[in-house]
Write an enzyme that holds these catalytic residues in place. Structure first.
Site, PDB file in Angstrom:
ATOM      1  N   GLY A   1      28.885  37.967  44.705  1.00  0.00           N
ATOM      2  CA  GLY A   1      28.068  39.204  44.421  1.00  0.00           C
ATOM      3  C   GLY A   1      27.265  40.108  45.474  1.00  0.00           C
TER       4      GLY A   1
ATOM      5  N   CYS B   1      47.578  63.858  39.715  1.00  0.00           N
ATOM      6  CA  CYS B   1      47.181  64.915  38.617  1.00  0.00           C
ATOM      7  C   CYS B   1      45.933  64.526  37.665  1.00  0.00           C
ATOM      8  CB  CYS B   1      48.710  65.164  37.847  1.00  0.00           C
ATOM      9  SG  CYS B   1      49.828  65.725  38.947  1.00  0.00           S
TER      10      CYS B   1
ATOM     11  N   GLU C   1      31.167  32.159  45.122  1.00  0.00           N
ATOM     12  CA  GLU C   1      32.367  32.684  44.933  1.00  0.00           C
ATOM     13  C   GLU C   1      32.300  34.088  45.492  1.00  0.00           C
ATOM     14  OE1 GLU C   1      32.536  33.042  40.631  1.00  0.00           O
ATOM     15  OE2 GLU C   1      32.766  30.733  40.299  1.00  0.00           O
TER      16      GLU C   1
HETATM   17  C1  LIG Z   1      34.435  39.363  40.808  1.00  0.00           C
HETATM   18  C2  LIG Z   1      33.875  38.027  40.856  1.00  0.00           C
HETATM   19  C3  LIG Z   1      33.288  37.417  41.992  1.00  0.00           C
HETATM   20  C4  LIG Z   1      33.164  38.243  43.279  1.00  0.00           C
HETATM   21  O1  LIG Z   1      32.306  39.234  43.377  1.00  0.00           O
HETATM   22  P1  LIG Z   1      32.056  39.807  44.861  1.00  0.00           P
HETATM   23  O2  LIG Z   1      30.880  40.825  44.276  1.00  0.00           O
HETATM   24  O3  LIG Z   1      33.269  40.575  45.146  1.00  0.00           O
HETATM   25  O4  LIG Z   1      31.352  38.653  45.563  1.00  0.00           O
HETATM   26  C5  LIG Z   1      32.756  35.965  41.903  1.00  0.00           C
HETATM   27  N1  LIG Z   1      32.784  35.268  40.781  1.00  0.00           N
HETATM   28  C6  LIG Z   1      33.395  35.859  39.480  1.00  0.00           C
HETATM   29  C7  LIG Z   1      33.352  35.295  38.365  1.00  0.00           C
HETATM   30  C8  LIG Z   1      33.918  37.187  39.543  1.00  0.00           C
HETATM   31  O5  LIG Z   1      34.111  37.868  38.479  1.00  0.00           O
END
Ligand SMILES: *Cc1c(COP(=O)(O)O)cnc(C)c1O
Length: 422
Positions: free
Chosen positions: A239, A342, A273
């Site tokens: 995130g 389109c 993540e």
């Molecule tokens: C999309 C997602 C991420 C990555 O989010 P970023 O904003 O790209 O860092 C990490 N964990 C989960 C569960 C996600 O769905």
């Protein structure tokens, strides 16, 4: 920091002129810089060197197997959200004990695949999913390691479509029933409840929501441990935002410092993540001007790349900086950069002050490495664009442009239509 810079008014990716790639591979195309990808992964990962951790790159941001392989070879894992992403991660030889599986709607087929491959853990998002995983693990005579995705009810102050940790969002299990879920899990014989996780949204530009979420998870971990749970993993999701325009997101080391302060003596392996922050600014989307068109109210630059290639502007109203591949310091004008699709929502940029464009000019749409190619589609029966990886003075096509045959290759005519309707 990224390796897309002008040298004598020509935009380069590392030591390769973007124009050369555009001419040789054609447009539209995506171009990624290996040095930038590596730098961003290392910057993020090394911000947590003081803590036992695993950086599981979020595959959905950019799932090309070359990119997955790169991060895997740098010691990273992968966060997947589908069986297809698991397939990609394995193709890229990411060790399965570094794969975590998130997502609200895992099918039986996907669960079985992940169990067979012995991934590190499932991040479960509902009690029904937990029961399903338990049943599948039992049927396969194995055990599933599970972490519970908590919905901490935190407003991440980002676009509503990419806010995921508020009560009204479909993600995770609300804090008030997490304790009960762990109690109920004691009756499930084939799952090991080993962690908690959360992911509150994407493109966050402030650490406060991350810290608030972490505090809630930390309190839950303490209560769970008091009741005998063996919590060994804490996954804080992704995130972290990037600069598209004027944002000032925290740097990974600032993000790390704010989190680690709350993580003293937590005694968990931390999992992260990150997606966008690793790949976002490591890629550009290159498109060619087909036509320009003036109307009494708008000037349009019509390009060969559209919303099927890069949907973020259309879907979220996202801003991507657009600049010419060959910089000419002449007059500018306010234009909408639009694609050939389109749909009136098919635009790459609106009301931008750009140097006058002519037919055949190339434009670079910046910060397109995350949620660019991976969200592209074949809408309007357009072939998906190629992806190119640059390193130093060399470039490699890591995905070729689709062919017309690719477009229809998986379609079939039913017998009754073969000779035309009688
Ligand atoms: C999309 C997602 C991420 C990555 O989010 P970023 O904003 O790209 O860092 C990490 N964990 C989960 C569960 C996600 O769905």
């Amino acid at each position: 920091m990224h390796h897309f810079q002008y040298k004598q008014d020509e935009l380069y990716c590392e030591d390769v002129p973007v124009r050369r790639i555009a001419e040789e591979i054609g447009t539209p195309c995506y171009i990624y810089s290996l040095a930038t990808l590596r730098h961003h992964f290392l910057t993020f990962d090394s911000a947590f060197t003081d803590a036992r951790h695993l950086t599981c790159y979020s595959a959905k941001a950019n799932s090309n197997i070359a990119i997955l392989k790169l991060f895997g070879s740098m010691g990273g894992g992968v966060d997947i959200v589908s069986g297809g992403e698991l397939y990609r991660a394995l193709k890229a030889q990411v060790p399965s004990n570094r794969i975590v599986y998130s997502g609200v709607g895992k099918t039986v087929e996907e669960i079985d695949f992940a169990l067979r491959e012995k991934i590190l853990m499932f991040n479960i998002e509902s009690t029904q999913e937990l029961e399903q995983i338990n049943r599948r693990a039992e049927a396969m005579n194995t055990r599933a390691a599970v972490s519970v995705r908590v919905n901490p009810d935190i407003d991440p102050n980002t676009h509503p479509y990419i806010s995921t940790g508020m009560k009204r969002n479909k993600f995770g299990i609300s804090t008030d029933i997490v304790m009960q879920a762990f109690e109920d899990a004691k009756n499930l014989k084939n799952v090991d409840m080993i962690g908690l996780d959360c992911h509150i949204g994407s493109q966050l530009t402030d650490v406060t929501p991350f810290v608030d979420a972490l505090k809630r998870l930390r309190a839950l971990i303490e209560r769970l441990r008091q009741r005998g749970a063996d919590i060994r993993y804490l996954d804080l999701g992704g995130g972290l935002g990037i600069v598209y325009d004027q944002e000032a997101p925290p740097q990974p080391h600032e993000y790390a410092r704010a989190l680690l302060r709350e993580l003293q003596d937590i005694n968990c392996t931390l999992i992260f993540e990150p997606g966008r922050v690793i790949v976002g600014n490591a890629g550009i989307f290159v498109t060619r001007v087909l036509y320009t068109k003036r109307t009494p109210v708008k000037n349009f630059v019509i390009t060969d790349g559209g919303m099927n290639d890069l949907i973020r502007p259309s879907l979220y109203g996202s801003y991507h900086y657009v600049q010419p591949v060959a910089r000419n310091l002449q007059e500018t004008e306010i234009v909408d950069v639009v694609g050939p699709i389109c749909e009136s929502g098919d635009f790459l940029a609106r009301d931008r002050d750009l140097p006058l464009s002519s037919q055949g000019d190339y434009l670079a749409v910046m910060s397109a490495g995350a949620y660019g190619f991976s969200m592209s589609s074949n809408y309007n029966s357009r072939r998906r664009a190629p992806e190119v990886l640059v390193t130093g003075g060399d470039y490699f096509v890591i995905r070729r442009r689709e062919t017309w045959e690719d477009l229809v290759g998986s379609e079939t005519l039913p017998d009754f239509l073969e000779g035309g309707l009688q």
